[in-house]
Design a protein around this motif. Structure first.
Motif, mmCIF file in Angstrom:
data_model
loop_
_atom_site.group_PDB
_atom_site.id
_atom_site.type_symbol
_atom_site.label_atom_id
_atom_site.label_comp_id
_atom_site.label_asym_id
_atom_site.label_seq_id
_atom_site.Cartn_x
_atom_site.Cartn_y
_atom_site.Cartn_z
ATOM 1 N N ARG A 193 -72.078 -3.960 15.258
ATOM 2 C CA ARG A 193 -72.542 -5.335 15.120
ATOM 3 C C ARG A 193 -73.299 -5.514 13.812
ATOM 4 N NH1 ARG A 193 -74.700 -6.941 21.106
ATOM 5 N NH2 ARG A 193 -72.685 -6.804 22.093
ATOM 6 N N TYR B 245 -76.898 -10.437 11.538
ATOM 7 C CA TYR B 245 -76.869 -11.613 10.683
ATOM 8 C C TYR B 245 -78.267 -12.189 10.475
ATOM 9 C CZ TYR B 245 -71.830 -11.502 11.092
ATOM 10 O OH TYR B 245 -70.525 -11.116 11.037
ATOM 11 N N LEU C 101 -75.321 -18.376 6.680
ATOM 12 C CA LEU C 101 -75.404 -17.366 7.731
ATOM 13 C C LEU C 101 -76.255 -17.846 8.900
ATOM 14 C CD1 LEU C 101 -75.800 -14.072 5.676
ATOM 15 C CD2 LEU C 101 -73.827 -14.796 7.012
ATOM 16 N N ARG D 50 -74.158 -20.611 10.697
ATOM 17 C CA ARG D 50 -72.918 -20.083 11.274
ATOM 18 C C ARG D 50 -73.163 -19.111 12.420
ATOM 19 N NH1 ARG D 50 -69.406 -18.029 13.569
ATOM 20 N NH2 ARG D 50 -67.366 -17.360 12.881
ATOM 21 N N HIS D 51 -74.194 -18.267 12.296
ATOM 22 C CA HIS D 51 -74.368 -17.178 13.250
ATOM 23 C C HIS D 51 -75.604 -17.305 14.140
ATOM 24 C CE1 HIS D 51 -71.024 -14.885 11.702
ATOM 25 N NE2 HIS D 51 -71.448 -15.128 10.483
ATOM 26 N N THR E 19 -74.471 -16.406 17.525
ATOM 27 C CA THR E 19 -73.802 -15.109 17.642
ATOM 28 C C THR E 19 -74.731 -14.129 18.347
ATOM 29 O OG1 THR E 19 -72.622 -15.504 15.586
ATOM 30 C CG2 THR E 19 -72.741 -13.239 16.326
#
Length: 186
Positions: A111, A114, A143, A146-147, A150
């Protein structure tokens, strides 16, 4: 424990597990899913009692013989306490503290952190060279956006690095915009 054919009751052989096969007795189609531990030849680890005073004992079980040391803290461990994570042996205390859990499990899972990457990209220009912010601030902001949802790592439970990275990146972009406007207006 035997797994048998549902049609005729014939015991299945281990090579018939975990694949499509047919019963050798009645030719019925079989699909048997079994955990590897069901057919494993390896015996369950048993801790040996110390037979000689010169042998090392387990940190957690003083009457048991140590077989390995913890890769993080160096404590001697018996077969019961040894937790093997890849090539590293870890004691239960180090695993619960998460010190090697991050290093070992993250490498196993592959992983990307991020949140750490965004924070480093946002903070890096402040330490080294401010003009790098022209590139790193938008990337850190990307980042973050977007993440943010995540899944993080196996050991990290908070997402505080994302908002800090976003605030630093926005401040840098505003500073770059203000500086550009100031230079153009001269």
């Amino acid at each position: 424990m035997l797994i048998t054919c549902p049609g005729c009751g014939e015991p299945l052989r281990p090579e018939q597990y975990n694949n499509d096969s047919q019963c050798t007795q009645c030719s019925a189609p079989l699909l048997c899913t079994a955990y590897p531990a069901l057919v494993r030849d390896k015996e369950i680890a048993h801790a040996e009692h110390i037979g000689d005073e010169k042998q090392a004992s387990c940190f957690y079980h003083p009457a048991k013989q140590a077989i390995v040391d913890c890769g993080h803290c160096g404590r001697f461990l018996c077969a019961l306490c040894d937790l093997e994570m890849g090539d590293v042996h870890i004691c239960p205390a180090c695993l619960s503290r998460g010190k090697d859990q991050h290093n070992v499990l993250e490498q196993k899972q592959g992983r990307v952190r991020y949140d750490m990457l965004a924070l480093v990209l946002a903070f890096w220009p402040l330490l080294l060279f401010l003009p790098f912010a022209v590139i790193s601030a938008p990337v850190a902001l990307y980042l973050t956006l977007r993440h943010y949802k995540t899944p993080l790592s196996l050991t990290t439970v908070t997402r505080w690095r994302f908002p800090v990275a976003a605030l630093l990146a926005i401040a840098q972009l505003v500073g770059i915009g203000w500086g550009t406007y100031f230079l153009i207006s001269l």
